[in-house]
Design a protein around this motif. Structure first.
Motif, mmCIF file in Angstrom:
data_model
loop_
_atom_site.group_PDB
_atom_site.id
_atom_site.type_symbol
_atom_site.label_atom_id
_atom_site.label_comp_id
_atom_site.label_asym_id
_atom_site.label_seq_id
_atom_site.Cartn_x
_atom_site.Cartn_y
_atom_site.Cartn_z
ATOM 1 N N VAL A 8 -46.159 -8.940 75.942
ATOM 2 C CA VAL A 8 -45.426 -8.198 74.927
ATOM 3 C C VAL A 8 -43.948 -8.159 75.308
ATOM 4 O O VAL A 8 -43.600 -7.748 76.415
ATOM 5 N N ILE A 9 -43.104 -8.585 74.393
ATOM 6 C CA ILE A 9 -41.660 -8.529 74.598
ATOM 7 C C ILE A 9 -41.164 -7.147 74.193
ATOM 8 O O ILE A 9 -41.402 -6.700 73.059
ATOM 9 N N ILE A 10 -40.477 -6.476 75.102
ATOM 10 C CA ILE A 10 -39.838 -5.198 74.781
ATOM 11 C C ILE A 10 -38.367 -5.452 74.505
ATOM 12 O O ILE A 10 -37.645 -5.989 75.353
ATOM 13 N N ILE A 292 -46.221 -7.124 80.248
ATOM 14 C CA ILE A 292 -44.866 -7.072 79.716
ATOM 15 C C ILE A 292 -44.151 -8.380 80.029
ATOM 16 O O ILE A 292 -44.124 -8.835 81.179
ATOM 17 N N ALA A 293 -43.570 -8.983 79.008
ATOM 18 C CA ALA A 293 -42.879 -10.264 79.174
ATOM 19 C C ALA A 293 -41.591 -10.084 79.965
ATOM 20 O O ALA A 293 -40.830 -9.136 79.740
ATOM 21 N N THR A 294 -41.342 -10.992 80.884
ATOM 22 C CA THR A 294 -40.065 -11.043 81.579
ATOM 23 C C THR A 294 -39.027 -11.695 80.661
ATOM 24 O O THR A 294 -39.383 -12.328 79.652
ATOM 25 N N PRO A 295 -37.747 -11.585 80.987
ATOM 26 C CA PRO A 295 -36.744 -12.304 80.189
ATOM 27 C C PRO A 295 -37.008 -13.805 80.124
ATOM 28 O O PRO A 295 -36.858 -14.414 79.058
ATOM 29 N N ALA A 296 -37.426 -14.404 81.224
ATOM 30 C CA ALA A 296 -37.713 -15.843 81.218
ATOM 31 C C ALA A 296 -38.862 -16.157 80.277
ATOM 32 O O ALA A 296 -38.833 -17.158 79.541
ATOM 33 N N GLU A 297 -39.896 -15.320 80.292
ATOM 34 C CA GLU A 297 -41.023 -15.527 79.390
ATOM 35 C C GLU A 297 -40.615 -15.319 77.941
ATOM 36 O O GLU A 297 -41.062 -16.055 77.046
ATOM 37 N N ALA A 298 -39.758 -14.322 77.678
ATOM 38 C CA ALA A 298 -39.278 -14.096 76.315
ATOM 39 C C ALA A 298 -38.487 -15.304 75.810
ATOM 40 O O ALA A 298 -38.640 -15.714 74.649
ATOM 41 N N ARG A 299 -37.666 -15.877 76.666
ATOM 42 C CA ARG A 299 -36.906 -17.071 76.273
ATOM 43 C C ARG A 299 -37.842 -18.222 75.902
ATOM 44 O O ARG A 299 -37.607 -18.937 74.930
ATOM 45 N N GLN A 300 -38.887 -18.395 76.682
ATOM 46 C CA GLN A 300 -39.831 -19.472 76.405
ATOM 47 C C GLN A 300 -40.588 -19.206 75.101
ATOM 48 O O GLN A 300 -40.741 -20.107 74.264
ATOM 49 N N ILE A 301 -41.039 -17.993 74.910
ATOM 50 C CA ILE A 301 -41.801 -17.631 73.711
ATOM 51 C C ILE A 301 -40.963 -17.818 72.450
ATOM 52 O O ILE A 301 -41.455 -18.309 71.420
ATOM 53 N N LEU A 302 -39.685 -17.458 72.518
ATOM 54 C CA LEU A 302 -38.812 -17.474 71.345
ATOM 55 C C LEU A 302 -37.984 -18.750 71.211
ATOM 56 O O LEU A 302 -37.244 -18.904 70.242
#
Length: 312
Positions: A8-10, A292-302
Motif C-alpha cells: 500500500v502506497i501512503i 507499506i510500500a517504500t518510495p522505491a516500490e512506489a516508483r516501480q508501481i507507478l
C-alpha cells in the motif's frame, strides 16, 4: 496494476491550500515547518509527499516558485520519498500560476484535478469564533461563489506539456464524472497506464463521504479502465479520513492522509503533525496484514522516472 502484493502506497498531503491557519495551530505554514513535517511524514512511512506552498508571513496559499524553492530542494536532499507538486493551487490562482513551480522542476509526479468544480468549505466559516489572520474569513466564505477551473482544454494542455517532462500524475477525481473525464483522455491517448487515481470523498461540491460512494468510484474505475491498468487511492476529507482510507485499502487501493485533508487525528483531537496521521494509518494497515510500500516500490508501481531526472 491492482495491489496483488498487498503493498500500500501512503501519500501525505502536508499543508494544502483549503484549510486556513485558524483551523489548526499545527498546520505547517513556513518553509521550515513544511520541510520538517514532510520529512517526519516520510520517516513515518509516506512514500509520496504531496506539496503546496504558503506565504510564510500569514499562511496564505502561494504559487511562488521562490517560496517552493525554500523547502522542496531541502526535502529532496534528505529523503528518497516521491515529491508530488500540486497543480491545484487554489481557486484564486490562474492556471499559469498553478503550474509555475512544476514547470521549473519537472517533478516525478504532479497532482491534477480532473474537472472544474465549486470546491467549497464555506460552511466552516459560521463555526469559527476567531481568526488568526485577517484574510482567512473572507477566503473561506468566498468559496461559496468560486469555481476551481480545470476545463478539458486546460487538462489537455497540461497533459501535453508535462508528457514532454516525463511527469506522471495523481489524478484527483472528486466525483464519478471525473472518472469519465479521465477515460476520455485515456481514449485519445494522452494518458497511458499505469496511472494513479486519487478518489476524493467528502468535499462539498464533489461526491459525498458515504462508504457506498467509494464502492461506486472503485467499480466505475474498474469498468472504465480495467483494474490491471491503474492504481487506486483514497482520500477522505475531514472526520471521514481514517475510515474511508482504510476501506480503500481493503478494496485493493492505496491511501492518502495529511493535514491538507483533515486537521484531526481522531474525534476532537487535532493532529499535531502530519506524521501522526501517517503513523496511525500505517498501524491500522499493518494490523490488517498489509505491507507499506517504500518510495522505491512506489516508483516501480507507478512507473515514475526517478529523482535523477528531476530539476530540483
Amino acid at each position: 496494476m491492482s495491489n496483488s502484493s498487498d503493498k500500500v502506497i501512503i501519500t501525505c498531503a502536508v499543508t494544502g491550500s483549503a484549510h486556513v491557519p485558524s483551523m489548526s495551530e499545527y498546520l505547517p505554514l513556513t518553509p521550515q515547518d513544511i520541510k520538517a513535517q514532510a520529512l517526519e511524514a516520510a520517516e513515518a512511512g509516506a512514500a509520496i509527499l504531496h506539496l503546496h506552498a504558503r506565504n510564510p508571513e500569514d499562511g496564505r496559499p502561494t504559487p511562488a516558485p521562490e517560496v517552493f524553492q525554500q523547502f522542496v530542494p531541502a526535502i529532496a536532499a534528505e529523503t528518497d520519498a516521491v515529491i508530488n507538486i500540486s497543480t491545484g493551487g487554489s481557486t484564486r490562482m490562474t492556471l499559469d500560476e498553478r503550474l509555475a513551480y512544476a514547470r521549473v522542476v519537472k517533478p516525478e509526479m504532479c497532482s491534477l484535478n480532473m474537472g472544474s468544480m465549486n470546491f467549497s468549505l464555506h460552511p466552516i466559516a459560521a463555526k469559527m469564533s476567531s481568526w488568526r489572520f485577517d484574510w482567512e474569513k473572507k477566503y473561506v466564505e468566498d468559496m461559496e461563489d468560486l469555481i476551481f477551473r480545470n476545463t478539458f482544454r486546460d487538462i489537455k494542455n497540461i497533459l501535453t506539456e508535462f508528457r514532454d517532462y516525463g511527469t506522471r500524475f495523481e489524478f484527483e477525481c472528486y466525483d464519478v464524472g471525473h472518472l469519465y473525464s479521465l477515460a476520455y483522455f485515456v481514449d485519445i491517448g494522452l494518458i497511458k497506464p499505469p496511472f494513479f487515481i486519487q478518489s476524493v470523498l467528502g468535499i462539498l461540491g464533489g461526491i459525498g463521504s458515504d462508504p457506498e460512494n467509494l464502492s461506486v468510484m472503485r467499480s466505475t474505475a474498474d469498468r472504465l479502465f480495467g483494474r490491471q491498468n491503474y492504481q487506486f487511492s483514497v482520500l477522505g476529507a475531514g472526520r471521514h479520513q481514517m475510515s474511508l482510507v482504510t476501506m480503500g485499502a481493503i478494496l485493493g487501493g492505496n491511501v492518502r492522509v495529511g493535514l491538507e485533508d483533515s486537521v484531526y487525528l481522531s474525534r476532537g483531537v487535532k493532529a499535531k503533525t502530519n506524521a501522526e496521521q501517517v503513523r496511525k494509518i500505517r498501524r491500522i494497515l499493518e494490523d490488517l496484514s498489509f505491507s507499506i510500500a517504500t518510495p522505491a516500490e512506489a516508483r516501480q508501481i507507478l512507473g515514475l522516472k526517478g529523482m535523477d531526472n528531476v530539476s530540483i
